[in-house]
Structures are given as C-alpha cells and as structure tokens.
Design a protein around this motif. Structure first.
Motif, PDB file in Angstrom:
ATOM      1  N   PRO A  11       0.726  -1.282   0.059  1.00 49.64           N
ATOM      2  CA  PRO A  11      -0.007   0.058  -0.130  1.00 49.64           C
ATOM      3  C   PRO A  11       0.833   1.377   0.182  1.00 49.64           C
ATOM      4  O   PRO A  11       0.124   2.454  -0.282  1.00 49.64           O
ATOM      5  CB  PRO A  11      -0.798  -0.152   1.352  1.00 49.64           C
ATOM      6  N   ASP A  81      -1.349  -5.113  -4.816  1.00 51.82           N
ATOM      7  CA  ASP A  81      -1.129  -5.969  -5.493  1.00 51.82           C
ATOM      8  C   ASP A  81      -1.985  -6.231  -6.717  1.00 51.82           C
ATOM      9  O   ASP A  81      -3.117  -5.640  -6.766  1.00 51.82           O
ATOM     10  CB  ASP A  81      -0.654  -7.469  -4.926  1.00 51.82           C
ATOM     11  N   PHE A  84      -6.858  -7.273  -6.758  1.00 49.28           N
ATOM     12  CA  PHE A  84      -8.240  -6.364  -6.953  1.00 49.28           C
ATOM     13  C   PHE A  84      -8.060  -5.055  -7.661  1.00 49.28           C
ATOM     14  O   PHE A  84      -6.716  -4.287  -6.980  1.00 49.28           O
ATOM     15  CB  PHE A  84      -8.778  -5.923  -5.593  1.00 49.28           C
ATOM     16  N   SER A 107      -4.243  -3.337  -0.168  1.00 49.65           N
ATOM     17  CA  SER A 107      -4.641  -2.296   0.766  1.00 49.65           C
ATOM     18  C   SER A 107      -6.040  -2.926   1.800  1.00 49.65           C
ATOM     19  O   SER A 107      -5.975  -2.671   2.836  1.00 49.65           O
ATOM     20  CB  SER A 107      -5.391  -1.069  -0.123  1.00 49.65           C
ATOM     21  N   LEU A 188      -2.926   4.629   3.584  1.00 49.19           N
ATOM     22  CA  LEU A 188      -2.181   3.769   4.491  1.00 49.19           C
ATOM     23  C   LEU A 188      -0.931   3.473   4.270  1.00 49.19           C
ATOM     24  O   LEU A 188      -0.524   3.380   3.017  1.00 49.19           O
ATOM     25  CB  LEU A 188      -3.103   2.348   4.649  1.00 49.19           C
ATOM     26  N   ALA A 223      -8.970   8.661  -4.824  1.00 51.32           N
ATOM     27  CA  ALA A 223      -8.014   9.100  -3.684  1.00 51.32           C
ATOM     28  C   ALA A 223      -7.528   7.721  -2.754  1.00 51.32           C
ATOM     29  O   ALA A 223      -8.357   6.554  -3.294  1.00 51.32           O
ATOM     30  CB  ALA A 223      -8.739   9.690  -2.857  1.00 51.32           C
ATOM     31  N   THR A 225      -8.134   6.188  -0.738  1.00 48.89           N
ATOM     32  CA  THR A 225      -9.055   5.880   0.545  1.00 48.89           C
ATOM     33  C   THR A 225      -9.700   4.732   0.366  1.00 48.89           C
ATOM     34  O   THR A 225     -10.477   4.580  -0.518  1.00 48.89           O
ATOM     35  CB  THR A 225     -10.127   7.012   0.773  1.00 48.89           C
TER      36      THR A 225
HETATM   37  C1  LIG Z   1      -6.768   1.140  -8.551  1.00 53.40           C
HETATM   38  S1  LIG Z   1      -7.213   0.693  -6.804  1.00 53.40           S
HETATM   39  C2  LIG Z   1      -5.657  -0.276  -6.415  1.00 53.40           C
HETATM   40  C3  LIG Z   1      -6.015  -1.289  -5.396  1.00 53.40           C
HETATM   41  C4  LIG Z   1      -4.829  -2.246  -5.094  1.00 53.40           C
HETATM   42  N1  LIG Z   1      -4.354  -2.890  -6.452  1.00 53.40           N
HETATM   43  C5  LIG Z   1      -4.819  -2.959  -3.914  1.00 53.40           C
HETATM   44  O1  LIG Z   1      -4.850  -4.291  -3.940  1.00 53.40           O
HETATM   45  O2  LIG Z   1      -4.704  -2.431  -2.944  1.00 53.40           O
HETATM   46  C6  LIG Z   1      -6.932   2.180  -5.768  1.00 53.40           C
HETATM   47  C7  LIG Z   1      -7.949   2.061  -4.734  1.00 53.40           C
HETATM   48  O3  LIG Z   1      -7.326   0.943  -3.833  1.00 53.40           O
HETATM   49  C8  LIG Z   1      -7.436   1.542  -2.252  1.00 53.40           C
HETATM   50  N2  LIG Z   1      -5.933   1.749  -1.947  1.00 53.40           N
HETATM   51  C9  LIG Z   1      -4.651   1.495  -2.435  1.00 53.40           C
HETATM   52  N3  LIG Z   1      -3.695   2.029  -1.736  1.00 53.40           N
HETATM   53  C10 LIG Z   1      -4.188   2.513  -0.575  1.00 53.40           C
HETATM   54  C11 LIG Z   1      -3.658   3.097   0.427  1.00 53.40           C
HETATM   55  N4  LIG Z   1      -2.286   3.263   0.648  1.00 53.40           N
HETATM   56  N5  LIG Z   1      -4.679   3.416   1.662  1.00 53.40           N
HETATM   57  C12 LIG Z   1      -5.870   3.457   1.331  1.00 53.40           C
HETATM   58  N6  LIG Z   1      -6.381   2.862   0.257  1.00 53.40           N
HETATM   59  C13 LIG Z   1      -5.741   2.288  -0.789  1.00 53.40           C
HETATM   60  C14 LIG Z   1      -8.130   3.101  -2.485  1.00 53.40           C
HETATM   61  O4  LIG Z   1      -9.510   2.410  -2.612  1.00 53.40           O
HETATM   62  C15 LIG Z   1      -7.803   3.227  -3.811  1.00 53.40           C
HETATM   63  O5  LIG Z   1      -8.848   4.215  -4.373  1.00 53.40           O
END
Ligand SMILES: C[S@@+](CC[C@H](N)C(=O)[O-])C[C@H]1O[C@@H](n2cnc3c(N)ncnc32)[C@H](O)[C@@H]1O
Length: 256
Positions: A11, A81, A84, A107, A188, A223, A225
C-alpha cells in the motif's frame, strides 16, 4: 529469456514489499512505477531506468517494454497487488510466458492490520464483499450497493466517488440500520495517513471537511481511501470460537 515481473508493491510502506519482490527489484534493469511508488522505492530504484507506465498508451508501452527487456529483467511495481483493481491485466496477457506475477500486501490487508480486525467473524460476518462505486457504474445491470449489503456483510469499497453522506444513507438502507460501524482509511502506510471510525449515521460528520475521495480537486485519479463497513469492525469476540475449534477441529488433527 528476460522476464517482466509484476510485483505487488504494497500500500505504500516500503517495508511491506515481500522478500521475493525485493530480490527481483534488486536484480532488474528497468522499473515501471506509477507515482508515488518511484519515490517510495527510490533507494531500490537508484541506478536503474525508472518509467511511469501511466505516461504511455498501450502499444507504445509494449514497444518500450520490449526494448527494455532486451537490456535485462523488468519490474512493474503494482500498488497493493494484482488481486483487486489493478489495470495491468492486458499487459500480463500480452506478455504471456514472459510475464510473472508476484503477490503482495493489498490495501485490504493493510486496512485489517491498521484496524486490528479480522473482517469475517463467526456469527457476526458471514461474507465479505469487495466493490467499487466507480466500476459498478460500468454495467447498467449491476445491483445497487443497497441491494448487495445486509446484516452479516462486511463491505470493502475501493475508489469511492460518491459523497459520503449520500453513500452512508444508501448503505444504511441496505443494512436496515444506521448504527453499523464504518471506517475510512486514507493513505495507509504513506505520509498523511488518516483513519476515522464512526457509524453510518455519524460518518459524514466524523469525516469533517477533509476531501477523502478527491471529489473536490481536478485530479481524476481515485483517492487512496479504502472504506470498510460492517459489524465485524467493532463486534466483541471472546474465546468461545477458539475453544470450539480446539475441540472439534484442531484436536482431531493427527488422529488419522
Ligand atoms: C486502483 S485501486 C488499487 C488497489 C490495489 N491493487 C490494492 O490491492 O490495494 C486504488 C484504490 O485502492 C485503495 N488503496 C490503494 N492504496 C491505498 C492506501 N495506501 N491506503 C488506502 N487505500 C488504498 C483505495 O480505495 C484506492 O482508491
């Protein structure tokens, strides 16, 4: 033959890269990293060619990748990763046997750790649903969130693009109650991490003026979030479930 490794980068906290991911990153000659992952892993990327994959259309990206592959292995740092909401599937498919996927900390995992909660709990949460209001809009026949949730559902919402008050109201209709716990987890493992926990009734106020979902700026990127909703966030857990498993499952092990 040189390979392209799609490495789950976690994350945002570089310490959450797996040992395998770190080894492959150390051994590659080119790194593709969406912002801010180039900066996060600056020390590991030093001396290598660094590219932002989101700066390319698909065919020029493939062409660049093939040139880079001639020089050595390539690593793609995937936010979270691949499991999702990762936009790399077409690349993985196109590369065929030259692509390898390395799992990482998503995340969802980081959120469970930050909240110190298991998202399924016997007798409390019987199912966990992962969804995104953005992609639900892609198909006209998709159910509304209110139709997907209910008592016993833990809901993880990625890339929310709906105002918090409106979203909370719809979820309360789905759960049939507005005292269901909800958590907003922002950035996060990154600078500016922020977490708030409330109920569906109080989250709009608890969230305050902060723009949790990039709804106010010009950026179209979602974002960072994650939203988690459900009774499993606050339900009290005693040792009964442990002892039940001890008697009925674990104790039987090794008895043939
Ligand atoms: C395009 S998706 C990527 C998800 C990623 N493949 C995963 O497995 O975490 C982006 C979304 O994942 C979540 N996300 C990704 N990184 C995050 C973080 N560091 N803190 C909180 N939410 C995060 C948020 O909902 C964000 O809008």
């Amino acid at each position: 033959m040189n390979q392209v490794y799609f490495v789950g980068a976690g994350p945002g906290d570089p310490e959450l890269l797996t040992r395998r991911g770190a080894r492959l990153l150390a051994g590659c000659s080119t790194v593709y990293a969406p912002p801010p992952f180039g900066e996060i892993f600056a020390a590991d990327v030093a001396g290598k060619t660094l590219r932002n994959p989101f700066g390319y259309y698909f065919d020029p990206l493939l062409e660049q990748l093939r040139t880079d592959l001639a020089a050595g292995d390539v690593v793609f740092l995937i936010p979270g990763d691949l499991t999702f909401y990762a936009p790399f599937q077409a690349l993985v498919a196109e590369l065929g046997t030259q692509a390898e996927v390395i799992p990482g900390v998503g995340s969802a995992n980081a959120a469970a750790a930050r909240l110190k909660r298991t998202f399924d709990l016997p007798g409390v949460s019987s199912r966990t649903l992962l969804a995104s209001p953005r992609t639900l809009g892609d198909r006209g026949d998709a159910p509304r969130l209110a139709e997907m949730v209910g008592p016993g559902t833990t809901l993880l919402l990625y890339m929310n693009n709906r105002p918090l008050a409106e979203l909370a109201e719809e979820l309360a209709a789905g759960y049939g109650r507005d005292d269901v716990p909800i958590a907003l987890l922002h950035r996060l493992g990154l600078e500016g991490e922020r977490v708030v926990q409330a109920t569906l009734a109080s989250i709009a106020e608890a969230g305050g003026d902060f723009d949790w979902f990039n709804l106010e700026g010009n950026s179209k990127r979602p974002a960072l979030t994650l939203i988690v909703v459900g009774e499993a966030l606050t339900a009290e857990v005693d040792g009964g479930w442990w002892d039940y498993r001890r008697t009925h499952i674990w104790q039987q092990e090794g008895k043939g």
